[in-house]
Design an enzyme around this catalytic site. Structure first.
Site, PDB file in Angstrom:
ATOM      1  N   LYS A 256      64.066   0.378  22.849  1.00 30.12           N
ATOM      2  CA  LYS A 256      64.791  -0.217  23.609  1.00 30.12           C
ATOM      3  C   LYS A 256      64.028  -1.278  24.170  1.00 30.12           C
ATOM      4  O   LYS A 256      65.050  -2.631  24.605  1.00 30.12           O
ATOM      5  CB  LYS A 256      64.487   1.196  24.258  1.00 30.12           C
ATOM      6  CG  LYS A 256      65.719   0.721  25.940  1.00 30.12           C
ATOM      7  CD  LYS A 256      66.152   1.738  26.581  1.00 30.12           C
ATOM      8  CE  LYS A 256      66.369   1.484  27.668  1.00 30.12           C
ATOM      9  NZ  LYS A 256      66.862   2.899  29.019  1.00 30.12           N
TER      10      LYS A 256
ATOM     11  N   GLU B 245      52.806  -0.194  19.570  1.00 27.46           N
ATOM     12  CA  GLU B 245      53.037  -0.017  18.561  1.00 27.46           C
ATOM     13  C   GLU B 245      53.761  -0.016  17.329  1.00 27.46           C
ATOM     14  O   GLU B 245      54.115  -0.833  16.857  1.00 27.46           O
ATOM     15  CB  GLU B 245      52.863   1.706  18.476  1.00 27.46           C
ATOM     16  CG  GLU B 245      52.495   2.286  19.244  1.00 27.46           C
ATOM     17  CD  GLU B 245      52.405   2.919  20.470  1.00 27.46           C
ATOM     18  OE1 GLU B 245      53.293   1.391  21.000  1.00 27.46           O
ATOM     19  OE2 GLU B 245      51.844   3.864  21.365  1.00 27.46           O
TER      20      GLU B 245
ATOM     21  N   GLY C 264      65.019   6.145  26.675  1.00 26.45           N
ATOM     22  CA  GLY C 264      65.338   6.844  25.115  1.00 26.45           C
ATOM     23  C   GLY C 264      65.272   7.877  24.867  1.00 26.45           C
ATOM     24  O   GLY C 264      65.672   8.207  23.331  1.00 26.45           O
ATOM     25  N   ARG C 265      64.489   8.389  25.660  1.00 24.05           N
ATOM     26  CA  ARG C 265      65.182  10.015  25.116  1.00 24.05           C
ATOM     27  C   ARG C 265      66.347  11.071  24.972  1.00 24.05           C
ATOM     28  O   ARG C 265      66.322  11.755  24.601  1.00 24.05           O
ATOM     29  CB  ARG C 265      63.756  11.206  25.775  1.00 24.05           C
ATOM     30  CG  ARG C 265      63.917  11.076  27.267  1.00 24.05           C
ATOM     31  CD  ARG C 265      63.265  11.943  28.063  1.00 24.05           C
ATOM     32  NE  ARG C 265      63.226  11.513  29.958  1.00 24.05           N
ATOM     33  CZ  ARG C 265      62.660  10.636  30.403  1.00 24.05           C
ATOM     34  NH1 ARG C 265      62.011   9.659  29.457  1.00 24.05           N
ATOM     35  NH2 ARG C 265      62.562  10.483  31.656  1.00 24.05           N
TER      36      ARG C 265
ATOM     37  N   GLU D 106      58.600  14.795  29.051  1.00 25.52           N
ATOM     38  CA  GLU D 106      58.543  13.212  30.112  1.00 25.52           C
ATOM     39  C   GLU D 106      59.909  12.985  30.847  1.00 25.52           C
ATOM     40  O   GLU D 106      59.566  12.167  31.753  1.00 25.52           O
ATOM     41  CB  GLU D 106      59.060  12.177  29.032  1.00 25.52           C
ATOM     42  CG  GLU D 106      58.548  10.491  29.062  1.00 25.52           C
ATOM     43  CD  GLU D 106      58.939   9.727  27.535  1.00 25.52           C
ATOM     44  OE1 GLU D 106      58.181   9.633  27.354  1.00 25.52           O
ATOM     45  OE2 GLU D 106      60.099   9.376  27.810  1.00 25.52           O
TER      46      GLU D 106
ATOM     47  N   HIS E 192      51.263  33.665  12.325  1.00 36.48           N
ATOM     48  CA  HIS E 192      50.199  33.417  11.562  1.00 36.48           C
ATOM     49  C   HIS E 192      49.266  32.445  12.620  1.00 36.48           C
ATOM     50  O   HIS E 192      47.998  32.450  11.437  1.00 36.48           O
ATOM     51  CB  HIS E 192      50.102  33.361   9.825  1.00 36.48           C
ATOM     52  CG  HIS E 192      51.439  34.395   9.356  1.00 36.48           C
ATOM     53  ND1 HIS E 192      51.079  36.075   9.146  1.00 36.48           N
ATOM     54  CD2 HIS E 192      52.843  33.791   8.969  1.00 36.48           C
ATOM     55  CE1 HIS E 192      51.777  36.247   8.568  1.00 36.48           C
ATOM     56  NE2 HIS E 192      52.824  35.489   8.155  1.00 36.48           N
TER      57      HIS E 192
ATOM     58  N   LYS F 207      49.173   2.765  29.138  1.00 37.75           N
ATOM     59  CA  LYS F 207      49.673   1.666  27.842  1.00 37.75           C
ATOM     60  C   LYS F 207      48.967   0.304  28.748  1.00 37.75           C
ATOM     61  O   LYS F 207      48.454   0.338  27.806  1.00 37.75           O
ATOM     62  CB  LYS F 207      50.996   1.347  28.242  1.00 37.75           C
ATOM     63  CG  LYS F 207      51.890   1.911  27.732  1.00 37.75           C
ATOM     64  CD  LYS F 207      53.031   1.020  27.382  1.00 37.75           C
ATOM     65  CE  LYS F 207      53.602   1.967  26.766  1.00 37.75           C
ATOM     66  NZ  LYS F 207      56.058   2.162  27.506  1.00 37.75           N
TER      67      LYS F 207
HETATM   68  O1  F6P Z   1      56.449   6.552  25.958  1.00 37.10           O
HETATM   69  C1  F6P Z   1      57.112   6.103  26.511  1.00 37.10           C
HETATM   70  C2  F6P Z   1      58.193   5.355  26.176  1.00 37.10           C
HETATM   71  O2  F6P Z   1      59.438   4.498  27.164  1.00 37.10           O
HETATM   72  C3  F6P Z   1      59.647   6.421  25.829  1.00 37.10           C
HETATM   73  O3  F6P Z   1      60.381   7.282  26.924  1.00 37.10           O
HETATM   74  C4  F6P Z   1      60.528   5.348  25.069  1.00 37.10           C
HETATM   75  O4  F6P Z   1      61.574   6.771  24.388  1.00 37.10           O
HETATM   76  C5  F6P Z   1      59.257   4.793  24.667  1.00 37.10           C
HETATM   77  O5  F6P Z   1      58.210   4.514  24.950  1.00 37.10           O
HETATM   78  C6  F6P Z   1      59.442   3.977  23.229  1.00 37.10           C
HETATM   79  O6  F6P Z   1      59.965   2.349  23.990  1.00 37.10           O
HETATM   80  P1  F6P Z   1      61.211   1.728  23.581  1.00 37.10           P
HETATM   81  O7  F6P Z   1      61.604   2.448  22.722  1.00 37.10           O
HETATM   82  O8  F6P Z   1      61.296   0.271  24.337  1.00 37.10           O
HETATM   83  O9  F6P Z   1      60.044   0.755  22.407  1.00 37.10           O
END
Ligand code: F6P
Length: 538
Positions: free
Chosen positions: A215, A221, A276-277, A362, A393, A503
């Protein structure tokens, strides 16, 4: 804040506090009841607490919640502004107050115009993106979109993390039975180099395409993994001029994606009012659309839409997401529960617990209310789980005999019509049996080690089949449960500021690890300093 000053919203706050106090009192005195006795004394219990919601049937009757207490719960929902919250969400108002944004994901699956407050109808733009996704994914699926060397695409690496990965990952696994037989979708989320090492096994550059989903296009990452994959493609002989044939991007920040080197023709956007979620339904669903095709993706949206309609119109006592939220609230107040387990009796739904963890934790893992005041009531239950029967189990022992009560959502899938396979019957029997065992317990033995207390609450959610439609409905059900609970707790379910702290700290530590000549900051805690020093010595 001076006590005399009357603030807008003071009345609402007072009403909330009073109704919560009343609910707490009822929960304290009534939480100790026996579910079996409730079944005996409430003949209408099963009917009142079994809710139909599109392709889902939800049985809340095994909750430790007397029907007589529903009135207090409904009164609290009213006082907390549940109905107003719901209306404001569907009206596209800026209910995410700390980020000054709407949470308008329902518009992504609407069939009617949806107006963002203070703006216009957003559905034409949504439809336009869906149409572009449809065309591009069809070209990948039928081999018209090829790699730089003219080879057919066989492997998609979907790069993204959190909300930009969990939904498509869950759905690709859940719907693998209807996926394209010659396309493999690999999810690359973790920054651990081992994750890429494992994904790249068996990949050929010429037939691999990466979809980068972020987003913000700033998540460390995702950018790191995208950079690694780009370098791998170049090292594998894809000429820079052909790289665009191996990438697509999904983002709200087209400027950053273009700067990264993506081409406009394979960039898919969505609006900042998609959290995002809550974003599977947007262009973030592109890897899924490539896997299952645009028609099946439409079915997913239709399933979610059926739950949106139910959520928007059903009265609270028949409103499945609201009732799930009320049960969650009741359990935390009456039984002191701090966790909720989700156990899908369906191997394809194995990623459901992980998806629901982000969605619910979240969203509702907050300690201040919508006004920023510290809350003195429970919020943010820990969500966890694994598929049944595996989980039976491992941790089910603690569910049956551990001291703490952990409510469980059992998610079952009805089998197709016709004779049931032996394994299919056993799977379902186990799901039903566990719910019954938690309810009844075992009081037969004289040996205390063998006795199970029972009277442990659970919900059973039955999908009519595992299809794009029922999956869409299931996820929308939990989305609206999450938002409903947020309103009932008077918190903002749509921001996630806590994630930012980690972060920031990681950036500082990363710099120290990368350059051992940098002095350790004096304000770093002794444990972190010692570990950084130890790692730098290696
Ligand atoms: O972990 C925090 C967060 O902002 C989430 O809410 C989001 O889904 C994820 O990181 C990934 O963010 P982006 O889509 O901006 O890479």
């Amino acid at each position: 804040m001076s006590a005399e000053r009357v603030l807008p919203g003071d009345d609402e706050r007072t009403a909330f506090r009073e109704s919560l106090a009343a609910l707490r009192e009822r929960a304290r005195t009534r939480g100790a009841c026996s579910i079996m006795e409730l079944f005996a004394s409430e003949p209408e219990r099963l009917a009142r607490l079994t809710l139909e919601c599109g392709p889902l049937s939800i049985d809340l009757s095994r909750q430790r919640l007397p029907l007589a207490e529903l009135a207090t719960l409904f009164a609290h929902a009213g006082a907390a502004g549940w109905q107003a919250g719901r209306e404001r969400m569907f009206a596209g108002e800026k209910i995410n107050t700390t980020e000054h944004r709407a949470a308008f994901h329902v518009a992504l699956r609407a069939s009617n115009p949806m107006t963002l407050a203070g703006d216009g109808d957003v559905t034409p733009a949504v439809r336009e993106t869906l149409q572009r996704m449809r065309e591009w994914s069809a070209a990948v699926r039928d081999g018209r979109h090829r790699g730089g060397g003219g080879e057919r695409i066989t492997d998609i690496v979907a790069i993204g993390i959190g909300g930009s990965a969990l939904g498509p990952d869950l759905a690709c696994q859940a719907l693998a039975a209807c996926a394209h037989p010659d396309l493999r979708i690999h999810f690359l989320a973790n920054i651990d180099p081992a994750a890429w090492q494992s994904v790249r096994q068996g990949l050929q550059c010429r037939s691999t395409l990466a979809i980068i989903s972020s987003k913000t296009w700033s998540t460390a990452e995702t950018i790191a993994n995208a950079t690694t994959v780009r370098a791998w493609l170049i090292a594998g002989g894809i000429p820079p001029a052909e790289l665009h044939r191996h990438f697509a991007g999904v983002t709200t920040r087209a400027d950053r994606a273009l700067e990264f080197g993506l081409s406009e023709s394979t960039l898919f956007s969505f609006a900042d009012w998609v959290g995002g979620r809550y974003s599977l339904w947007s262009a973030i669903g592109l890897p899924l659309m490539v896997a299952i095709g645009a028609d099946a993706f439409d079915e997913l949206l239709a399933g979610a839409r059926s739950v949106d309609e139910h959520f928007r119109t059903a009265p609270i006592e028949r409103n499945a997401p609201a009732m799930l939220a009320l049960v969650s609230l009741w359990n935390s107040l009456a039984l002191g529960t701090q966790t909720e387990a989700v156990i899908p009796y369906s191997a394809p739904l194995r990623r459901l617990p992980a998806y629901l963890q982000q969605l619910q934790m979240e969203s509702n893992g907050k300690s201040v209310d919508i006004d920023g005041a510290t809350v003195d009531y429970p919020t943010g239950a820990v969500i966890w789980g694994e598929p049944g029967t595996d989980a039976q189990h491992s941790f089910f022992q603690a569910l049956h005999q551990g001291p703490a009560i952990q409510p469980v959502d059992f998610v079952l899938v009805a089998p197709p019509p016709g004779p049931l396979s032996k394994a299919g019957a056993m799977l379902l029997a186990n799901g039903l049996a566990q719910a019954e065992a938690l309810l009844r317990g075992d009081h037969e033995s004289d040996d205390p080690h063998r006795r199970c207390p029972g009277n442990r609450p659970s919900t059973t959610i039955l999908l009519d089949a595992l299809t794009p439609r029922s999956l869409g409905a299931l996820l929308a059900l939990y989305e609206h449960k999450t938002a409903s609970l947020g309103w009932m707790l008077r918190i903002n379910s749509f921001d996630q500021w806590g994630v930012e702290l980690g972060k920031r700290v990681a950036l500082r530590i990363g710099a120290l690890l990368a350059d051992p000549s940098l002095p350790l900051p004096g304000d770093m805690d002794p444990s972190t300093s010692a570990l950084v020093e130890r790692l730098r010595r290696r």
